[in-house]
Enzyme design. Structure first.
Site, PDB file in Angstrom:
ATOM      1  N   GLY A  15     -76.874 -16.381 -24.621  1.00 28.89           N
ATOM      2  CA  GLY A  15     -77.195 -15.658 -25.824  1.00 28.89           C
ATOM      3  C   GLY A  15     -76.386 -14.345 -26.060  1.00 28.89           C
ATOM      4  O   GLY A  15     -76.048 -13.711 -25.054  1.00 28.89           O
ATOM      5  N   ARG A  76     -74.326 -22.128 -25.674  1.00 28.45           N
ATOM      6  CA  ARG A  76     -74.842 -22.713 -24.349  1.00 28.45           C
ATOM      7  C   ARG A  76     -74.332 -24.044 -23.977  1.00 28.45           C
ATOM      8  O   ARG A  76     -74.647 -24.800 -24.897  1.00 28.45           O
ATOM      9  CB  ARG A  76     -76.356 -22.747 -24.492  1.00 28.45           C
ATOM     10  CG  ARG A  76     -77.086 -21.129 -24.935  1.00 28.45           C
ATOM     11  CD  ARG A  76     -78.395 -21.294 -24.766  1.00 28.45           C
ATOM     12  NE  ARG A  76     -79.259 -20.251 -25.517  1.00 28.45           N
ATOM     13  CZ  ARG A  76     -79.345 -18.999 -24.759  1.00 28.45           C
ATOM     14  NH1 ARG A  76     -78.961 -18.696 -23.651  1.00 28.45           N
ATOM     15  NH2 ARG A  76     -80.006 -18.079 -25.459  1.00 28.45           N
ATOM     16  N   ASP A 107     -77.904 -15.034 -16.518  1.00 24.41           N
ATOM     17  CA  ASP A 107     -77.999 -15.712 -15.248  1.00 24.41           C
ATOM     18  C   ASP A 107     -77.584 -17.161 -15.575  1.00 24.41           C
ATOM     19  O   ASP A 107     -77.041 -17.617 -14.556  1.00 24.41           O
ATOM     20  CB  ASP A 107     -79.377 -15.633 -14.743  1.00 24.41           C
ATOM     21  CG  ASP A 107     -80.654 -16.378 -15.406  1.00 24.41           C
ATOM     22  OD1 ASP A 107     -80.571 -16.439 -16.770  1.00 24.41           O
ATOM     23  OD2 ASP A 107     -81.448 -16.626 -14.663  1.00 24.41           O
ATOM     24  N   THR A 130     -76.850  -9.404 -21.113  1.00 23.51           N
ATOM     25  CA  THR A 130     -78.061 -10.144 -21.795  1.00 23.51           C
ATOM     26  C   THR A 130     -79.138  -9.117 -22.003  1.00 23.51           C
ATOM     27  O   THR A 130     -79.264  -8.179 -21.597  1.00 23.51           O
ATOM     28  CB  THR A 130     -78.681 -11.340 -20.665  1.00 23.51           C
ATOM     29  OG1 THR A 130     -80.194 -11.486 -21.233  1.00 23.51           O
ATOM     30  CG2 THR A 130     -78.899 -10.548 -19.345  1.00 23.51           C
ATOM     31  N   ASP A 132     -82.129  -9.758 -22.101  1.00 20.89           N
ATOM     32  CA  ASP A 132     -83.451  -9.927 -21.462  1.00 20.89           C
ATOM     33  C   ASP A 132     -83.489  -8.992 -20.045  1.00 20.89           C
ATOM     34  O   ASP A 132     -84.423  -8.794 -19.537  1.00 20.89           O
ATOM     35  CB  ASP A 132     -83.371 -11.388 -21.159  1.00 20.89           C
ATOM     36  CG  ASP A 132     -83.732 -12.283 -22.091  1.00 20.89           C
ATOM     37  OD1 ASP A 132     -84.304 -11.786 -23.093  1.00 20.89           O
ATOM     38  OD2 ASP A 132     -83.648 -13.463 -22.055  1.00 20.89           O
ATOM     39  N   ASP A 134     -82.644  -9.666 -17.178  1.00 24.06           N
ATOM     40  CA  ASP A 134     -83.126 -10.225 -15.952  1.00 24.06           C
ATOM     41  C   ASP A 134     -82.261 -11.043 -14.734  1.00 24.06           C
ATOM     42  O   ASP A 134     -82.162 -11.974 -14.341  1.00 24.06           O
ATOM     43  CB  ASP A 134     -83.977 -11.812 -16.618  1.00 24.06           C
ATOM     44  CG  ASP A 134     -83.089 -12.687 -17.402  1.00 24.06           C
ATOM     45  OD1 ASP A 134     -81.993 -12.015 -17.825  1.00 24.06           O
ATOM     46  OD2 ASP A 134     -83.561 -13.675 -17.633  1.00 24.06           O
ATOM     47  N   ARG A 176     -87.825 -15.201 -22.707  1.00 25.74           N
ATOM     48  CA  ARG A 176     -88.285 -16.553 -22.243  1.00 25.74           C
ATOM     49  C   ARG A 176     -88.850 -16.662 -20.770  1.00 25.74           C
ATOM     50  O   ARG A 176     -89.946 -17.254 -20.465  1.00 25.74           O
ATOM     51  CB  ARG A 176     -87.295 -17.546 -22.514  1.00 25.74           C
ATOM     52  CG  ARG A 176     -87.678 -19.103 -22.396  1.00 25.74           C
ATOM     53  CD  ARG A 176     -86.499 -20.204 -23.059  1.00 25.74           C
ATOM     54  NE  ARG A 176     -85.363 -19.669 -22.793  1.00 25.74           N
ATOM     55  CZ  ARG A 176     -84.196 -19.941 -23.656  1.00 25.74           C
ATOM     56  NH1 ARG A 176     -84.116 -20.736 -24.728  1.00 25.74           N
ATOM     57  NH2 ARG A 176     -83.019 -19.296 -23.174  1.00 25.74           N
TER      58      ARG A 176
HETATM   59  O1  F6P Z   1     -80.461 -14.397 -24.571  1.00 25.77           O
HETATM   60  C1  F6P Z   1     -81.815 -14.459 -24.182  1.00 25.77           C
HETATM   61  C2  F6P Z   1     -82.385 -14.948 -25.275  1.00 25.77           C
HETATM   62  O2  F6P Z   1     -82.676 -13.894 -26.468  1.00 25.77           O
HETATM   63  C3  F6P Z   1     -84.162 -15.113 -24.935  1.00 25.77           C
HETATM   64  O3  F6P Z   1     -84.630 -13.765 -24.887  1.00 25.77           O
HETATM   65  C4  F6P Z   1     -84.613 -15.996 -25.753  1.00 25.77           C
HETATM   66  O4  F6P Z   1     -85.549 -16.633 -25.023  1.00 25.77           O
HETATM   67  C5  F6P Z   1     -83.339 -17.000 -25.875  1.00 25.77           C
HETATM   68  O5  F6P Z   1     -82.344 -16.032 -25.925  1.00 25.77           O
HETATM   69  C6  F6P Z   1     -83.212 -17.446 -27.260  1.00 25.77           C
HETATM   70  O6  F6P Z   1     -82.126 -18.319 -27.437  1.00 25.77           O
HETATM   71  P1  F6P Z   1     -81.454 -18.994 -28.713  1.00 25.77           P
HETATM   72  O7  F6P Z   1     -80.846 -18.036 -29.574  1.00 25.77           O
HETATM   73  O8  F6P Z   1     -80.795 -20.105 -28.021  1.00 25.77           O
HETATM   74  O9  F6P Z   1     -82.622 -19.745 -29.254  1.00 25.77           O
END
Ligand code: F6P
Length: 327
Positions: A15, A76, A107, A130, A132, A134, A176
């Protein structure tokens, strides 16, 4: 100590996070300062596998420090989970004589880098990017500060209308697997309850406290929920509340990807610049397969392996603070 690094690649993965551009800028300019050739890899590991790589100059990163998103784009990449994908990526780097790789991501991206550096002779350095926050071993990750401030600004606006209508609002923020955005934005906006994936919340307790508040005419209540909480997000929480609080006016707002965009905060630009600089320094000094983190305002180099094995913990004390302050 490893071999001398002369030509490096930089990519952003997973992300996107506000401040990634500032980190790319720092990597490119520090690399050039050291006489390295710097190559930008498009769309994270996907571009590595597809050989979507180009030479970057100092000017390539002009006028990006203030921009959200990532100029290198991101993805991703499922193919990188497989050995064959990683082998293609390695062959592309080898053919271009790239002998150091900087990965800006979370991560999941670090997990890929651990596999990659275990299998192939390619020094990797991570930069914690990130929203998050995390990643184990660092007080900061690029993007968190901006994201959490975006969430606070949005929740403040919702509070105006929530207050005017005497409503309960359940606001879902990103995360998430991690509740830091929920916890920080919730405390900062005076939430009555905060639900995070790391801790089991007792929905019956929350309902009873809302019923008690209803009895004493405290009808305005803010519940901040991380998307990955145990109940399945704000919509699921609303279903439970509706059954148990039939008289209450309850609304849901999912903040979603707005939290990932926008111009990075000063803090995010600053940590991204420092981390980008130190990532290149680490490669120059032959310190490989680590990521750059900040602990107590000092730069640290943490083995990539540690980042992916350890999970962050939400302090119970913070939740106690939420409870006491929301009475
Ligand atoms: O990068 C982290 C994040 O924003 C999370 O908080 C979230 O769950 C996820 O990515 C959403 O991913 P995507 O944009 O691929 O739906």
């Amino acid at each position: 100590m490893g071999k001398k690094v002369t030509r490096i690649g930089v990519l952003t993965s997973g992300g996107d996070a506000p401040g990634m551009n500032a980190a790319i800028r720092a990597v490119v300019r520090t690399g050039i300062y050291h006489g390295l050739e710097v190559h930008g890899i498009m769309r994270g590991y996907q571009g590595l596998i597809e050989d979507d790589i180009y030479r970057m100059e100092s000017r390539s990163v002009a006028n990006i420090i203030q921009r959200g998103g990532t100029m290198l784009k991101t993805a991703r990449c499922k193919e990188f989970y497989d050995y064959d994908g990683r082998k293609k990526a390695y062959d592309n780097l080898k053919r271009r004589d790239i002998n150091g790789l900087i990965i800006i991501g979370g991560d999941g991206s670090f997990r890929g880098a651990v596999e990659f550096s275990n299998e192939f002779d390619m020094p990797c350095i991570g930069i914690a990017g990130t929203i998050d926050k995390d990643i184990y071993g660092t007080d900061f990750t690029i993007g968190f500060d901006t994201a959490v401030n975006t969430a606070v600004e949005a929740i403040d606006k919702i509070r105006d209308t929530m207050d005017s209508h005497d409503r309960i609002f359940i606001i879902e923020v990103m995360g998430r697997d991690a509740g830091y955005i929920a916890l920080h934005s919730g405390i900062a906006t005076g939430a009555e309850n905060i639900l995070v994936p790391e801790l089991k919340s007792n929905i019956d307790d929350i309902v009873s406290s809302l019923q008690e508040k209803e009895r004493r005419k405290k009808l305005v209540n803010l519940i901040v929920v991380a998307e990955g909480d145990g109940f399945g997000g704000a919509v699921e929480v609303q279903k439970v509340f509706k059954k148990k609080l039939p008289k209450a006016e309850i609304r849901v707002c999912i903040l979603g990807h707005i939290q990932r965009g926008g111009s990075p905060s000063c803090l995010d630009r600053l940590i991204a610049s420092r981390m980008g600089y130190h990532a290149v320094e680490s490669l120059m000094e032959g310190r490989y397969n680590v990521f750059v983190g900040i602990l107590n305002n000092k730069m640290h180099y943490i083995p990539l392996e540690n980042a992916v094995k350890n999970k962050g913990k939400i302090s119970e004390e913070w939740m106690k603070i939420v409870k006491i302050l929301a009475s």
